[in-house]
Design a protein around this motif. Structure first.
Motif, short mmCIF file in Angstrom:
data_model
loop_
_atom_site.label_atom_id
_atom_site.label_comp_id
_atom_site.label_asym_id
_atom_site.label_seq_id
_atom_site.Cartn_x
_atom_site.Cartn_y
_atom_site.Cartn_z
N UNK A 28 0.94 -1.32 0.04
CA UNK A 28 0.04 -0.18 -0.17
C UNK A 28 0.89 1.24 -0.04
N UNK A 29 1.74 1.32 0.77
CA UNK A 29 2.85 2.21 0.84
C UNK A 29 3.45 2.75 -0.57
N UNK A 30 3.86 1.75 -1.25
CA UNK A 30 4.44 1.76 -2.56
C UNK A 30 3.42 2.40 -3.52
N UNK A 31 1.97 2.07 -3.38
CA UNK A 31 1.16 2.57 -4.41
C UNK A 31 1.00 4.14 -4.21
N UNK A 249 -6.97 1.79 -11.46
CA UNK A 249 -5.64 1.23 -12.23
C UNK A 249 -4.59 1.09 -11.26
N UNK A 250 -3.67 0.29 -11.19
CA UNK A 250 -2.54 0.34 -10.48
C UNK A 250 -1.71 1.61 -10.64
N UNK A 251 -1.53 1.78 -12.06
CA UNK A 251 -0.88 2.79 -12.68
C UNK A 251 -1.69 3.42 -13.83
N UNK A 252 -2.17 4.59 -13.53
CA UNK A 252 -2.78 5.16 -14.96
C UNK A 252 -1.93 5.42 -16.10
N UNK A 253 -0.75 5.75 -15.75
CA UNK A 253 0.06 5.99 -16.75
C UNK A 253 0.67 4.85 -17.45
N UNK A 254 0.92 3.76 -16.76
CA UNK A 254 0.98 2.43 -17.50
C UNK A 254 -0.12 1.72 -18.13
N UNK A 255 -1.28 2.25 -17.75
CA UNK A 255 -2.48 1.81 -18.39
C UNK A 255 -2.65 2.34 -19.80
N UNK A 256 -1.87 3.19 -19.97
CA UNK A 256 -1.94 3.75 -21.43
C UNK A 256 -1.42 3.07 -22.54
N UNK A 257 -0.70 1.70 -22.17
CA UNK A 257 -0.07 0.94 -22.98
C UNK A 257 -0.36 -0.57 -22.77
N UNK A 258 -1.18 -0.86 -21.76
CA UNK A 258 -1.12 -2.32 -21.42
C UNK A 258 -2.30 -2.36 -20.61
N UNK A 259 -3.05 -3.82 -20.58
CA UNK A 259 -4.02 -3.85 -19.53
C UNK A 259 -5.50 -3.69 -20.36
N UNK A 260 -6.32 -3.97 -19.19
CA UNK A 260 -7.76 -4.10 -19.70
C UNK A 260 -8.01 -2.61 -20.02
N UNK A 261 -7.78 -1.57 -19.17
CA UNK A 261 -8.13 -0.23 -19.46
C UNK A 261 -7.32 0.18 -20.86
N UNK A 262 -6.45 -0.16 -21.33
CA UNK A 262 -5.68 0.02 -22.41
C UNK A 262 -6.72 -0.28 -23.62
N UNK A 263 -7.10 -1.70 -23.58
CA UNK A 263 -8.24 -2.21 -24.44
C UNK A 263 -9.34 -1.27 -24.54
N UNK A 279 -3.55 4.14 -5.58
CA UNK A 279 -2.90 4.87 -4.44
C UNK A 279 -3.59 5.88 -3.92
N UNK A 280 -4.41 6.39 -4.63
CA UNK A 280 -5.14 7.78 -4.31
C UNK A 280 -6.50 7.00 -3.87
N UNK A 281 -6.88 5.85 -3.96
CA UNK A 281 -8.18 5.20 -3.03
C UNK A 281 -7.47 4.87 -1.66
N UNK A 282 -6.35 4.33 -1.68
CA UNK A 282 -5.77 3.86 -0.40
C UNK A 282 -5.73 5.23 0.62
N UNK A 283 -5.18 6.41 -0.05
CA UNK A 283 -5.20 7.78 0.80
C UNK A 283 -6.42 8.10 1.24
#
Length: 320
Positions: A28-31, A249-263, A279-283
């Motif tokens: 969680x701290x990492x996210x 998304x665990x990373x919105x930036x990363x979701x621009x190139x891979x994953x379900x959100x990318x599709x 990470x924002x939901x954890x906060x």
């Protein structure tokens, strides 16, 4: 000046150290660091193989004011079980952020990637799972599906589990692993049947075509999709993303190139109003599920901050 040799840990030393760690708050701290712009995470390096089918990912980065930067190589070769090898392989390298000196080599054979992925899934359930009438469906029967049940007790008391796999043999083998557990495991004859009976669904396959469709999803369902971590993979019909009240998304930036959100982006099925970063939901948990009628989807492609946190914890807690 002589440089001290790096710490080199075998898989058994890594797994023994893991037993003493509470991983959920660490990951969680990492996210949170990622979503607070306190982490440097470059784009994923990737190699894809056709014969036999496989992939290798290089994820790396650092978190500001932490001791190490970490480079992780993790692979998945899906024919490996046929020759007596597990599909996941890999290692992690930790270097000093101050000097660049190699401090540790974790020869974890991909185990830490598997564990940190399972922990991320548990975190999504912690913040997004419906509170009532919980039955959990798992699509897939591999390592990650097994880890979902092994770690489920950390966030849920649910004992009613449905599982679907591509072959009867694999589903039976999966169920046999947990024959002495407290779980009541039902083998689902089909994915629609699983979706009908469950309001939490976890997808764990390397599929490149949708397995779960919008028409199968009832109100109040939460889905955590962890199998689609490249641009080619896809477990969810993109209309599920369109139908969801909240997409994580665990990373919105990363979701621009891979994953379900990318599709979903490619098919114009993603609304910016529904997309949030884990990470924002954890906060601020108020950004997550507000009632048991909402449909929520978490798309996990795996982020370097998870590797940084778990590698650092192993190094700091290893007892010689």
């Amino acid at each position: 000046m002589n440089t001290k040799a790096p710490l080199v840990l075998s898989l058994s030393e890594v797994t023994n150290t893991l037993k003493n760690l509470n991983l959920i708050p660490l990951i969680e701290e990492g996210f949170v660091s990622l979503s607070s712009n306190k982490a440097i995470v470059p784009p994923v390096g990737e190699l894809l193989f056709e014969n036999p089918r496989g992939e290798s990912h290089i994820k790396y980065g650092y978190i500001i004011n932490q001791p190490y930067y970490v480079i992780k190589v993790a692979s998945g070769f899906y024919e490996n079980p046929k020759i007596g090898l597990k599909s996941s392989q890999g290692l992690m390298l930790a270097f000093s952020q101050k000097t660049g000196v190699l401090k540790a080599i974790l020869l974890d054979e991909g185990h830490l990637t598997d564990i940190r992925t399972a922990i991320a899934s548990m975190i999504t359930l912690k913040y997004l799972a419906p509170k009532h009438n919980i039955r959990i469906g798992i699509i897939g029967t591999g390592i990650q599906a097994e880890l979902q049940l092994k770690y489920l007790h950390t966030v849920s008391n649910c004992k009613e589990i449905f599982v679907w796999g591509r072959t009867a043999e694999k589903v039976k083998a999966f169920k046999d692993i947990f024959k002495d557990s407290n779980y009541n495991i039902t083998i689902a004859p089909s994915i629609p049947e699983l979706a009908h009976n469950c309001n939490i669904i976890i997808t764990t396959t390397p599929s490149t075509t949708p397995l779960l469709f919008s028409s199968q999803i009832k109100k109040g369902t939460h889905i955590t999709a962890i199998g689609s971590d490249t641009s080619e993979k896809m477990e969810l019909d993109t209309d599920i993303i369109k139908k969801a009240d909240i997409v994580i998304s665990d990373s919105i930036e990363q979701s621009k190139t891979r994953g379900e959100i990318y599709k979903a982006r490619q098919n114009n099925c993603l609304s910016k109003d529904t997309l949030r970063e884990l990470g924002n939901i954890i906060k601020d948990p108020t950004l997550g599920r507000q009632n048991d009628n909402q449909i929520t989807v978490a798309d996990l492609t795996g982020v370097a901050v998870q590797d940084i946190m778990i590698a650092t914890a192993i190094i700091n807690n290893y007892k010689i």
